[in-house]
Design an enzyme around this catalytic site. Sequence first.
Site, short mmCIF file in Angstrom:
data_model
loop_
_atom_site.label_atom_id
_atom_site.label_comp_id
_atom_site.label_asym_id
_atom_site.label_seq_id
_atom_site.Cartn_x
_atom_site.Cartn_y
_atom_site.Cartn_z
N ARG A 120 0.86 -1.18 0.00
CA ARG A 120 0.00 0.00 0.00
C ARG A 120 0.90 1.23 0.00
O ARG A 120 2.02 1.21 0.51
CB ARG A 120 -0.90 0.03 1.24
CG ARG A 120 -1.90 1.18 1.23
CD ARG A 120 -2.60 1.39 2.57
NE ARG A 120 -3.52 2.53 2.47
CZ ARG A 120 -4.12 3.11 3.50
NH1 ARG A 120 -3.89 2.66 4.73
NH2 ARG A 120 -4.93 4.11 3.31
N HIS A 121 0.40 2.30 -0.56
CA HIS A 121 1.14 3.57 -0.55
C HIS A 121 1.40 4.02 0.89
O HIS A 121 0.80 3.51 1.85
CB HIS A 121 0.35 4.65 -1.29
CG HIS A 121 -1.03 4.86 -0.75
ND1 HIS A 121 -1.28 5.55 0.42
CD2 HIS A 121 -2.24 4.44 -1.20
CE1 HIS A 121 -2.57 5.57 0.66
NE2 HIS A 121 -3.19 4.88 -0.30
N ARG A 157 -0.75 9.47 3.80
CA ARG A 157 -1.32 10.51 2.92
C ARG A 157 -2.25 11.41 3.70
O ARG A 157 -2.62 11.13 4.84
CB ARG A 157 -2.10 9.86 1.77
CG ARG A 157 -3.27 9.00 2.24
CD ARG A 157 -4.27 8.75 1.12
NE ARG A 157 -5.29 7.77 1.48
CZ ARG A 157 -6.36 8.03 2.23
NH1 ARG A 157 -6.55 9.23 2.74
NH2 ARG A 157 -7.26 7.07 2.49
N ARG A 176 -0.21 9.22 -5.41
CA ARG A 176 0.40 8.74 -4.16
C ARG A 176 1.03 7.35 -4.31
O ARG A 176 2.00 7.04 -3.63
CB ARG A 176 -0.63 8.75 -3.03
CG ARG A 176 -1.86 7.89 -3.25
CD ARG A 176 -2.85 8.03 -2.09
NE ARG A 176 -4.10 7.30 -2.31
CZ ARG A 176 -5.15 7.79 -2.95
NH1 ARG A 176 -5.10 9.03 -3.44
NH2 ARG A 176 -6.25 7.08 -3.11
N ASP A 179 -4.93 0.14 -0.04
CA ASP A 179 -5.38 -0.74 1.04
C ASP A 179 -6.36 -1.78 0.53
O ASP A 179 -6.31 -2.95 0.94
CB ASP A 179 -5.98 0.07 2.20
CG ASP A 179 -6.99 1.13 1.74
OD1 ASP A 179 -7.35 1.14 0.54
OD2 ASP A 179 -7.41 1.94 2.58
#
Length: 438
Positions: free
Chosen positions: A41-42, A45, A111, A287
């Site tokens: 996942r990034h 943020r 992102r 996610d």
Amino acid sequence: MFLKQSTGLIVITGLLCNLCPQVEAAVEKTGKLVFAHVMFRHGDRTPIDPYPNDPYRTPTAWDGVDWGQLTNDGKRQHYELGQWLRNRYRNLVNETYDRNEVYIRSTDVERTLQSALANLAGFYPPKGHDVWLEELPWQPIPVHTVPEKMDLLLASKKACPAYEYALKKKRHTDEYRELNKKFKNLYDYLSKYSGKKINSLEGVQMIYSCLLIESIHNKTLPKWTQSVYPGDMPWISAKSFSTYCSTPELARLKAGPILREILHRFRNKTEDSLKPNRSLWIYSAHDTTVANLLNILGLFDPPHSPPFAACVMMEMRLIDNQPYISVYYKNTTAEPEAMNIPNCGPSCPLDKMFTLYEDLLPTDWESECKLPLMTMSYEEVDNSSSSSSIVAVTVIVTSCLALLLVLLLAYAGITYQRRRHYQELYTYHGSTIRTQLI
């Protein structure tokens, strides 16, 4: 048959990657590692869509970082995760970047693209001939992507009417009606104080995500949140995540394509048909992507909201010259352990993986995504969403075409009967006239 979720402890915390000198030995102790797929996942943020009454609803409250964008914390998370991955896979790929060894793909979202780049900065610091600017310990590494609306693997936003229809039906089952009834007071409370209409688990999940991010950034939450946050919201958020692949059909259409790609790439590697013959494949996603992959594998237990920089690793090792697959999930600072693949264990033969998940791997995703339109009623079409509107239009157009076809067939039948009748009359009268003339 849909695989049941296995049991296991997953601690839900933020991921802070620390290098561990024992990683290499731990990776190699159960066979020779030959290929790995990594999905993360990034990083951290800002909120994507702050609620109307959010006191931090201006970018100035986030140091000018726009909504849904990667923060400096998120960049650091992935830089450190990249260092951790470099240490784990130091014997799988060279220290210098080689396009024939590794491939990186991201969703077409800023992102996730930034997270991939930050991760690669930690994974591939320039060395030797890769140094191109002495004072800059960084090098550009290619990250591939496709537009979201065409992405059926990571973003999973390519149109699939059959999936949307099945998901809508799932959300209208007795189970979900009871959940909506149970949490109605919470819905009403959140609607009143957030200024946004909340009437579903997904609505609560969005508010929870916003409050969670604000609390991570040490922002003082409004007093009205004290009676409900976190409360039931983490459970509701987790339930929302688990819904997307909660039936065999949903799992097959949503996460089936990515699992199929990974397993077939493993097989191609063993057959020496992978061109280029890479050893590492990296996916930068969301996610929901991480949750869906764990869910289709039967490893999303307990359900949860994958934290920032959560990382799933599917690795192939040769044991007695036979390929075995292991799945690892890193979402804490602890070293990940191999997860217990349902009906197989922590290390599963590749052929058995295909057998276990056969019913969840689509053979023709495009065809399976088509709806059996003539079996749908208009009441089953939810016109509130854009995708459902497309379904509604499709249903109407198809129904009209079907009706037109029936009318044309009926007209053709009537015309045929009339012509046959006129021909018989002509033949009868013609014969009579000839008889009279003779």
